[in-house]
Design an enzyme around this catalytic site. Structure first.
Site, mmCIF file in Angstrom:
data_model
loop_
_atom_site.group_PDB
_atom_site.id
_atom_site.type_symbol
_atom_site.label_atom_id
_atom_site.label_comp_id
_atom_site.label_asym_id
_atom_site.label_seq_id
_atom_site.Cartn_x
_atom_site.Cartn_y
_atom_site.Cartn_z
ATOM 1 C CB CYS A 1 -0.920 0.000 1.212
ATOM 2 S SG CYS A 1 -1.943 1.467 1.301
ATOM 3 C CB CYS B 1 -0.714 2.611 4.013
ATOM 4 S SG CYS B 1 -2.112 1.830 3.243
ATOM 5 C CG ASP B 2 3.057 1.285 4.470
ATOM 6 O OD1 ASP B 2 2.480 1.748 5.461
ATOM 7 O OD2 ASP B 2 2.945 0.105 4.112
#
Ligand code: NDP
Length: 314
Positions: free
Chosen positions: A136, A139-140
């Site tokens: 992701c 997200c990261d």
């Protein structure tokens, strides 16, 4: 006492179904689920800007869009339960759905469990998971370990291109590794990537190994045509290689297709079990858009409402 309707899933499909059934006075219960460590709200929770959901001319943040849908469903009386469901039993009516802490009985059920990101089947994926490897980018990608570093994305669909483009905000360079020359991604997305000077294409190539010590330090690729092995130092590897429908817990309870997607009687959202309806990405390997998921969520709500009425249960 049995609920009139339970909806499993809290992405755009489940929440749209909740808005419609709540407005119809059916007092829906939404099982938000967090897919064993993921998060409620589905895939939009890991998206940044959504530019193609009608009604938002300037675009809207994925999590904000979900938060708005949830609020709208709540306003009309939807009840939310934040838990994963492990078992469904459709062998008698009312149906039951359960996990280790509770069992719920319901007359009608809407399945809107979506799909999950696939990951590469390499032992080193586990070794470096959270140490550079992720599924992701949104997200990261902004984590400090990736700042001004070379990082890689694998895949050739819209997700891969979107993630690679997004990661150029943080990385010094993004390697886009794809197993073929032709991309599955839309032409517009491809052009965006090809024109981006920070994206380098590594085509006809598969990832053979991820290496490093404490953190990942690089990938080893193999050219599928020449067999040539290459090493690319990089601090991150983001997987964007498609999705698997979240239907494991309903195997055997209703008809699924060969890839595990729930079969519905198009154009309705009725499944092989009368009184059970399905919508969103869990029935749709093809379009997989937030707006198409919301559309089938609406259809499932109307189908369920009519079915409850016809059976004097609504
Ligand atoms: P796709 O299934 O479209 O693409 C998956 C990609 O991963 C393919 O290129 C595939 O290669 C590759 N792949 C699959 N398995 C492996 C493996 N084991 N090793 C290496 N490569 C692998 O998934 P996406 O998530 O990209 O897209 C899903 C849907 O969502 C699509 O309909 C897409 O249009 C949509 N989408 C739309 C967006 C937008 O409009 N903004 C953004 C993101 C997604 P191959 O091509 O060789 O099969």
């Amino acid at each position: 006492m049995a609920k009139k309707i339970v909806i499993i899933g809290s992405g755009p499909a489940g929440l749209t179904a909740a808005i419609y059934t709540a407005r119809a006075g059916l007092q829906p219960v939404v099982i938000e689920g967090f897919m064993k460590g993921g998060q409620a709200g589905g895939q939009l929770m890991t998206t940044t800007e959504v530019e193609n959901f009608p009604g938002f001319p300037e675009g809207i943040d994925g999590p904000m869009l979900i938060a708005n849908m949830r609020k709208q469903a709540e306003r009309f009386g939807t009840e939310f339960i934040l838990e994963d469901i492990d078992r469904v039993d459709f062998s008698s009516k009312p149906f039951t759905i359960s996990n280790s802490s509770r069992t719920l009985a319901t007359h009608a059920l809407i399945l809107a469990t979506g799909a999950s990101a696939r990951i590469l089947d390499l032992p080193s994926v586990k070794t470096f998971w959270g140490k550079g490897v992720s599924a992701c980018a949104t997200c990261d990608g902004a984590l400090p370990i990736f700042r001004n570093q070379q990082i890689a994305v694998i895949g050739g669909g819209d997700s891969a291109i979107e993630e690679a483009t997004f990661l150029t905000r943080f990385a010094s360079k993004v390697l886009l590794v794809h197993r073929r020359k032709e991309f599955r991604a839309s032409r517009a997305m491809q052009n965006r990537a090809f024109e981006n000077p920070k994206i380098q294409m590594i085509l006809d190539s598969v990832i053979e190994e991820i290496y490093g010590s404490q953190l990942m330090e690089g990938i080893r690729t193999k050219n599928a045509i020449t067999g040539e092995i290459s090493d690319y130092p990089c601090r991150g590897l983001f997987m964007a290689i498609g999705h698997t429908p979240n239907t494991a817990f309903m195997q055997g309870a209703l008809e699924l297709d060969e890839k595990g997607y729930i079969k519905v009687r198009h154009p309705s959202t009725a499944t092989s079990v009368e009184g059970v309806f399905a919508c969103g990405d869990v029935i749709d390997p093809h379009y997989r858009q937030a707006i198409s998921a919301a559309g089938t969520g609406c259809s499932a709500a109307l189908d369920a409402e009519r079915w409850l009425q016809a059976n004097n249960l609504g």
